[in-house]
Design an enzyme around this catalytic site. Structure first.
Site, PDB file in Angstrom:
ATOM      1  CG  ASP A 317      -4.742  -2.563  -5.355  1.00  0.00           C
ATOM      2  OD1 ASP A 317      -4.837  -1.401  -5.791  1.00  0.00           O
ATOM      3  OD2 ASP A 317      -3.679  -3.224  -5.419  1.00  0.00           O
ATOM      4  CD  GLU A 514       0.689   1.725  -5.463  1.00  0.00           C
ATOM      5  OE1 GLU A 514       1.228   0.684  -5.884  1.00  0.00           O
ATOM      6  OE2 GLU A 514      -0.163   1.703  -4.554  1.00  0.00           O
TER       7      GLU A 514
HETATM    8  C1  GLC Z   1      -0.635  -1.857  -6.102  1.00  0.00           C
HETATM    9  C2  GLC Z   1      -1.504  -0.964  -6.953  1.00  0.00           C
HETATM   10  C3  GLC Z   1      -2.150  -1.671  -8.108  1.00  0.00           C
HETATM   11  C4  GLC Z   1      -1.287  -2.825  -8.567  1.00  0.00           C
HETATM   12  C5  GLC Z   1      -1.196  -3.836  -7.442  1.00  0.00           C
HETATM   13  C6  GLC Z   1      -0.277  -5.008  -7.796  1.00  0.00           C
HETATM   14  O1  GLC Z   1      -0.753  -1.507  -4.753  1.00  0.00           O
HETATM   15  O2  GLC Z   1      -2.507  -0.212  -6.288  1.00  0.00           O
HETATM   16  O3  GLC Z   1      -2.345  -0.688  -9.135  1.00  0.00           O
HETATM   17  O4  GLC Z   1      -1.865  -3.429  -9.717  1.00  0.00           O
HETATM   18  O5  GLC Z   1      -0.753  -3.259  -6.231  1.00  0.00           O
HETATM   19  O6  GLC Z   1       1.050  -4.568  -7.930  1.00  0.00           O
END
Ligand code: GLC
Length: 625
Positions: A317, A514
């Site tokens: 991530d 988030e």
């Molecule tokens: C974010 C999220 C993830 C996402 C990634 C790219 O922090 O946790 O779900 O796909 O970054 O945007």
């Protein structure tokens, strides 16, 4: 600059494009491709460019020719705002992403396609001419793109209990994403949300593993029957594993459960996605019993790759490897730990230069083996070959007409209608009569595309306002009511009187994403919404509450004063689907994907835990007639 030869040729990515790109590479960007060169057969050259050979052979041939730096480049994913096409060429970068809300200017489908093709031309200008793969969070439609169809978030799709519909949503999303060149979505989230205080609850299809597992069918929609098929894009099962089970619903927190419970509750949706052939898996920020998933070799390599047989590639991530030691930034030890745990591609949005140098150093120091580097490259390159990127690296702009199309919006409207959950309907106040009626609509969520779409819409966090074309819930009500019916609106309910036959209060949560959406301090409606509802109630008119929220809310205390309650979740751009249910054009069939608390003190509350909820998992009313 001559037009890219692929722009007018048919096919997902024109067959001659790789040849054109190769020639562009040699003749310099923009040189016209001589007509004689635009033949359907690939150029003679290295075996891996021969599409007639099995993918496995092509991968091995290519791998045998690659330098260490080229292999490390394939394992590096940079954010579009921190990398130029020239960087992609110089540093052999294998993947670019758009973080939430990271878009070209103007934010149009054509500009996205131009941006994508620009990065792709740069990737094809490298000695090995390995195409890059571009990832976005298309989590409820191509939601970064203004004008795209925005579908209900996963919690609403879970309420439909309709896997065929969800597959179609995936297919429609793939068409709109592919129309802009993008070949990879960081979706679906297959989290099993166990504590509704979690800010990502709405990204979950449901609180019990069988619902997200069933809805993993969206992978088939994204990836199509063949990964190199028209409009197929790579899907991502995320966030592996246990992100929805953290203590207190703390985003990126610690999931403190036994291995047996982790396997029983959180693993099944990933097993289902692997069985469907999901092409990538993203690792969770969270920890399991104090150990960060980004460094968890047992769960990533032994369980996901070996036990479940996952043969795609694992992506970290956003700066996820930085969190392994709990300190800001990443160290050589963290890089080695993450790669050795089984992460194949690292999402390192800004600091990608230092990552490349650090991983090179760790390989040269013997802390990361070439076998691990080659395994990661095999996984990544296999998906690039399977996607057809070597043969058709550029955008097929014929798909542009699908973006925000009537067909897709009709599908989204149906998904909205099927996602509505009728929780209360005293005296049969619903469905509303379409004719000869007088309806008062109120609430800050009634006439606001941004609020009804929620987070991950145009921007990362989403926002109130007229952020993208669509139909608000109020507009849907007005479009559905007959000419003999009066529909009046005020945001706070002022102006209502006893002459109306029904009042509809559309209230709920403002957009978030988030951790910004974590609610450790209460889950009730805010004072403004409560005041609006009270103003309507004071008129004596029956009140129908429509909740636009990313989760169940703590409304038990107010519910007795409401005549009806509909959980609308986060419906997206097609608000008329809500009106379809309010007027009975479509009977309500939605079922709760999450247990509805009697009080926030009950959180976490889930099916089978012995607690007495306000409404149980699976609850949902319909109309008698
Ligand atoms: C974010 C999220 C993830 C996402 C990634 C790219 O922090 O946790 O779900 O796909 O970054 O945007």
């Amino acid at each position: 600059m001559s037009r890219s030869p692929s722009r007018s040729l048919p096919g997902r990515r024109a067959k001659t494009a790789v040849l054109a790109a190769a020639l562009l590479a040699f003749t310099g960007a923009g040189a016209a491709v001589p007509a004689a060169a635009q033949t359907a057969r690939p150029a003679t050259g290295p075996g891996y460019l021969d599409a007639r050979r099995p993918v496995r052979d092509r991968v091995e041939d290519l791998l045998s020719r690659m330098t260490l730096d080229e292999k490390i480049g394939q394992m590096t994913q940079a954010e579009r705002g921190s990398v130029t096409p020239d960087d992609v060429t110089r540093h052999r970068i294998g993947s670019v992403l758009s973080g939430g809300g990271s878009t070209p200017t103007p934010n149009t489908a054509e500009a996205w396609a131009d941006m994508y093709d620009g990065f792709q031309r740069a990737a094809l200008a490298t000695p090995r001419r390995i195409p890059m793969i571009y990832g976005v969070d298309a989590v409820h439609g191509h939601n970064n793109l203004v004008g795209a169809t925005i579908f209900p978030h996963n919690i609403g799709l879970g309420a439909t209990r309709d896997p065929d519909l969800v597959r179609d949503v995936g297919r429609a999303t793939a068409e709109e994403v592919a129309a802009t060149g993008v070949d990879w979505t960081f979706a679906p989230c297959l989290c099993v949300a166990r504590d509704d205080r979690w800010g990502r609850t709405y990204e979950s299809f449901g609180e019990v593993p069988e619902l997200p597992a069933a809805m993993s069918v969206i992978v088939d929609g994204f990836q199509g029957r063949r990964l190199d098929g028209p409009a197929s894009i790579l899907a991502t099962a995320k966030h592996y594993v246990g992100d929805g089970g953290t203590a207190g619903g703390d985003d990126q927190g610690d999931t403190r459960i036994s291995e047996a419970e982790l396997r029983r509750i959180h693993l099944p949706p990933f097993r289902a996605a692997v069985r469907r052939g999901v092409g990538s898996v993203m690792i969770s920020f969270s920890s399991w019993n104090g150990v960060k998933l980004h460094g968890h070799r047992y769960l990533v390599t032994d369980v996901l790759k070996k036990e479940l047989g996952f043969d795609g590639f694992v992506v970290s991530d956003w700066n996820g490897i930085d969190q392994i030691d709990g300190q800001p930034g990443f160290t050589p030890q963290e890089v080695a730990t993450a790669i050795n745990a089984g992460i194949d591609m690292v999402m390192v949005p800004q600091d990608w230069r230092r990552f490349i140098d650090t991983l090179r150093g760790e390989v040269q120091a013997g802390h990361v083996s070439m076998a691990r580097i080659d395994d990661a490259n095999r996984r990544i390159l296999t998906k690039k070959f399977e996607l057809g990127l070597f043969e058709r690296p550029f955008t097929d702009r014929r798909l542009l007409r699908t973006v925000g199309s009537d067909r897709h919006r009709a599908l989204a409207r149906r998904a909205v209608a099927e996602s509505q959950v009728l929780l209360k309907n005293d005296g049969g106040v619903l469905p509303l009569a379409r004719n000869n009626n007088k309806i008062f609509v109120a609430g800050r969520a009634a006439d606001d595309i941004g609020i009804q779409s929620g987070g991950w819409t145009i921007t990362w966090q989403g926002s109130p306002g007229n952020i993208t074309p669509g139909t608000t819930i109020l507009q849907g009500i007005r479009q559905t009511a007959g000419p003999s019916t009066t529909v009046d609106y005020s945001r706070d309910g002022s102006g209502i009187d006893g002459s109306y036959r029904a009042a509809v209060a559309v209230v709920g949560e403002l957009p978030y994403a988030e951790g910004e959406g974590d609610r450790p301090d209460g889950m009730g409606l805010d004072a403004g919404d409560l005041a609006t509802i009270e103003r309507l109630r004071a008129s004596g008119v029956p009140v129908i509450v429509v909740l636009v929220s990313g989760r169940p809310l703590d409304v038990a205390a107010q519910l007795p004063g409401w005549n009806a309650l509909v959980a609308s979740w986060l419906p997206g751009t097609e608000g008329r689907g809500v009106a379809d249910v309010l007027f009975g054009v479509t009977r309500p069939t939605g079922k709760l994907p999450m247990t509805w608390m009697r009080s926030v003190d009950q959180q976490p509350i889930n099916r089978g835990d012995g607690k007495k909820p306000l409404f149980p998992y699976g609850y949902g009313l319909t109309y008698r007639r």
